[in-house]
Scaffold this motif. Structure first.
Motif, short mmCIF file in Angstrom:
data_model
loop_
_atom_site.label_atom_id
_atom_site.label_comp_id
_atom_site.label_asym_id
_atom_site.label_seq_id
_atom_site.Cartn_x
_atom_site.Cartn_y
_atom_site.Cartn_z
N ILE A 167 47.50 30.52 46.16
CA ILE A 167 46.48 31.56 46.36
C ILE A 167 46.37 31.90 47.85
O ILE A 167 46.24 33.08 48.22
CB ILE A 167 45.13 31.11 45.79
N THR B 151 43.65 38.16 46.82
CA THR B 151 45.08 38.49 46.73
C THR B 151 45.36 39.98 46.63
O THR B 151 46.49 40.41 46.84
CB THR B 151 45.72 37.79 45.53
N ASN C 32 48.55 39.58 51.30
CA ASN C 32 47.65 40.72 51.11
C ASN C 32 47.08 41.20 52.44
O ASN C 32 47.04 42.41 52.72
CB ASN C 32 46.52 40.33 50.16
N ILE D 73 39.83 35.49 43.00
CA ILE D 73 41.28 35.53 43.22
C ILE D 73 41.75 36.97 43.40
O ILE D 73 42.58 37.27 44.26
CB ILE D 73 42.01 34.86 42.04
N SER D 74 41.20 37.88 42.62
CA SER D 74 41.58 39.29 42.73
C SER D 74 41.17 39.86 44.08
O SER D 74 41.92 40.62 44.70
CB SER D 74 40.91 40.10 41.60
N ILE E 140 45.36 41.55 43.88
CA ILE E 140 45.97 41.77 42.57
C ILE E 140 44.87 42.09 41.58
O ILE E 140 43.93 41.31 41.42
CB ILE E 140 46.76 40.53 42.11
N LEU F 190 49.35 34.09 48.83
CA LEU F 190 49.19 35.47 48.36
C LEU F 190 48.10 36.19 49.14
O LEU F 190 48.20 37.41 49.38
CB LEU F 190 48.84 35.46 46.86
N THR F 191 47.07 35.47 49.55
CA THR F 191 46.01 36.06 50.38
C THR F 191 46.57 36.48 51.74
O THR F 191 46.27 37.56 52.25
CB THR F 191 44.86 35.07 50.57
#
Length: 601
Positions: free
Chosen positions: A30, A171, A37, A167-168, A173, A33-34
């Protein structure tokens, strides 16, 4: 030194380390991915500012900025080429599972990797090669660890299913894309759950000495059966595809049975269940707050306040409905919302997701913005809504509550060129993106210089859905943005598109006279028809008979971009996204970002 069997407290402490290690791995992913982003956002901002600055300089020198390639270096090209190879290998290539679904190869590899890691943590070596250890001891340790790992993944599984999840946000996503990983994590955890049951069956054989009759074991069986039903019914080839509303109700009921049964089955590890339940209730609470706020429920007794809880429904030629709401809310182009219409729905709190086919008002002083939804009529809820519209002369108002907005849509204003591809009602996603890009071009805050809008429809009748909006889009497009409209009609008769539109206009003119004489809202219908006819007739030059050659369309854009960043956004049936990916794989462009929104659940 003689090895001895670890004591029970020592074994428990050692077993508890495995979920901790697993969560460190998940947290690291996570965090990665962060980071991606954040880096992507910073790069896009820099790219947009640089492009706008170069455009302003080119305007002063009277150069053609749209045709001039952006400056690039070999160092900057390296990550672009690496990303292109990864996209063409993993994310622009689908794997089809017959009767179930198809997913990008990259997502499938991720799912396999997650499942492998989960199995690795479940089956890692246990130091039982000591005197006095038995097969039962080995089975108990393995099965207990598997059960503990399933418990540890519950917060992740529930969190990935939430529409409001951290999480959305971290990231970038969107939650509906994370829902795929929610299902993948559930299926992988079910495999581990089966290992837990199998291990316990080996350790404590079924018979007079087993514990199957005890309450905690019965609750374990309830949780196990519920978990299996959740996964089985969640496959697209089963209930989820044919009766989504029934699937949703069963999903919630079975999930609660599983969580409650699991927490009472093994109370020692219920600490993992409580966060999962907390996330579920928190998501519902946030949604409830949204509904109360955006629908102004505290004004329920005030005069003239009912408009904040109602929607205007209009029949649109081409088998669609147009829902218009006024709400004090803001949203991003491409987002969607859930509509609750208790007088039409089979259940009072039944919520249906639809893409918002408009953008917020540009007037900062306006207290509300107009939300427009174009809804294709099918069975169930939309059919009942259509029948009510017919019985009211094509236009009526209903109580309607909105929950949203939802969805994470990447900003397009940092690209040199943007391609929007829609099939049928997928245009409700691409239309607001185009409207937003035109508005940003008017304000001089967008780097996009070429906008290609592709809409694939079965009949010219469907033009009535957004013909006025398309005409406004073209007339309001500033000189700094090149707008290319391409409307492909795939099931037109064996006549030219111009002739079909001409015939269609004649038919509408006859309908206009009929509606003026018979409709209780004749004056309203007359204005709507005249607006639709004038717009449709002016779109004749943009209509092309037949199916598009997406490879040709995309290659033309890539050539014009001359190496500049290109965004491709697709919304429609799965076949459309597959064709777009195939066309991009065959193309020569590297600096392409693809975003896909498919129909379905």
């Amino acid at each position: 030194m003689v090895k001895t069997l670890p004591s029970k407290p020592q074994r428990k402490a050692w077993q508890h380390d495995f979920p901790v290690y697993l969560w460190w791995a998940i947290a690291s992913l996570i965090a990665f991915l962060t980071f991606i982003n954040i880096a992507r956002t910073l790069v896009q901002r820099h790219r947009r500012r640089s492009a706008i600055s170069r455009f302003n300089e080119a305007s002063e020198e009277k150069n053609d900025f749209a045709s001039s390639p952006p400056p690039t270096s070999s160092l900057a090209q390296f990550p672009i080429k690496v990303a292109a190879v990864a996209n063409k290998t993993f994310f622009w290539r689908d794997v089809a599972f017959k009767f179930f679904f198809r997913i990008p190869l990259g997502e499938l590899v991720f799912t396999w990797t997650y499942t492998f890691v989960l199995l690795l943590f479940a089956l890692l070596y246990v130091p039982l090669d000591v005197p006095g250890s038995t097969q039962r001891d080995l089975a108990l340790l393995y099965s207990n660890r598997c059960g503990l790992l399933v418990f540890s993944q519950l917060p992740l599984i529930v969190g990935l299913a939430s529409k409001n999840n951290t999480i959305s946000v971290l990231t970038g996503i969107s939650y509906e894309k994370l829902n795929f990983f929610h299902r993948s994590a559930s299926r992988a955890s079910l495999i581990i759950c089966w290992l837990h049951v199998f291990g316990r069956s080996v350790a404590i054989p079924l018979g007079k000495d087993n514990q199957i009759g005890e309450t905690h074991m019965i609750l374990g069986v309830v949780a196990f059966v519920s978990f299996n039903l959740i996964v089985i019914l969640g496959y697209k080839g089963f209930l989820r595809a044919f009766a989504y509303e029934a699937f949703l109700i069963s999903h919630i009921v079975l999930a609660l049975l599983f969580l409650i049964g699991a927490s009472l089955h093994w109370a020692e590890f219920a600490d993992y269940v409580y966060p999962a339940m907390g996330l579920w209730f928190l998501d519902r609470f946030v949604r409830l707050v949204r509904v109360i706020f955006f629908n102004r429920f505290w004004n329920i007794v005030s005069k003239g306040s009912s408009g904040s809880r109602r929607a205007v429904v209009e029949s649109v030629h081409g088998g669609a409905l147009k829902l218009t709401l006024q709400r004090p809310m803001n949203w991003n182009a491409g987002q969607h919302a859930y509509l609750v219409c208790p007088t039409v729905s089979a259940l009072p709190f039944e919520a249906h997701p639809f893409t918002i086919a408009s953008i917020p008002s540009s007037d900062k002083k306006a207290s509300t913005s107009e939300l427009v939804f174009i809804v294709r009529v099918h069975d169930g809820f939309t059919h009942r809504l259509s029948e009510l519209a017919k019985s009211h002369g094509g236009r009526f108002e209903i109580p309607c509550y909105i929950d949203g907005p939802y969805g994470t849509v990447a900003a397009l204003d940092s690209f040199h060129s943007s391609v929007l591809v829609a099939g049928g009602s997928g245009v409700t996603f691409t239309l607001p993106l185009a409207q937003q890009l035109v508005r940003q071009a008017q304000l001089g805050v967008s780097a996009v210089r070429i906008l290609t809008f592709v809409w694939i429809i079965q009949s010219v009748d469907h033009l009535a859905w957004i013909s006025g909006e398309l005409e406004t889009l073209r007339s309001s497009c500033p000189p700094s943005l090149v707008l290319d409209l391409k409307i492909f009609v795939t099931r037109s008769p064996d006549v030219s598109a111009e002739q079909q539109l001409s015939d269609d206009v004649s038919i509408h003119e006859e309908e206009e006279v009929s509606s003026e004489e018979n409709s209780p809202n004749g004056s309203i219908d007359e204005k709507n028809e005249k607006r639709k006819l004038s717009a449709s007739s002016s779109l004749v030059s943009d209509v092309i008979k037949g199916r598009p050659d997406l490879e040709e369309v995309l290659n033309a854009v890539l050539v014009d971009a001359k190496g500049g960043p290109v965004s491709v956004n697709v919304c429609g049936p799965t076949s459309l996204s597959v064709a777009t990916k195939r066309a991009l794989r065959a193309g020569t462009g590297n600096n392409v970002t693809l975003s896909v929104e498919n129909f379905g659940w």
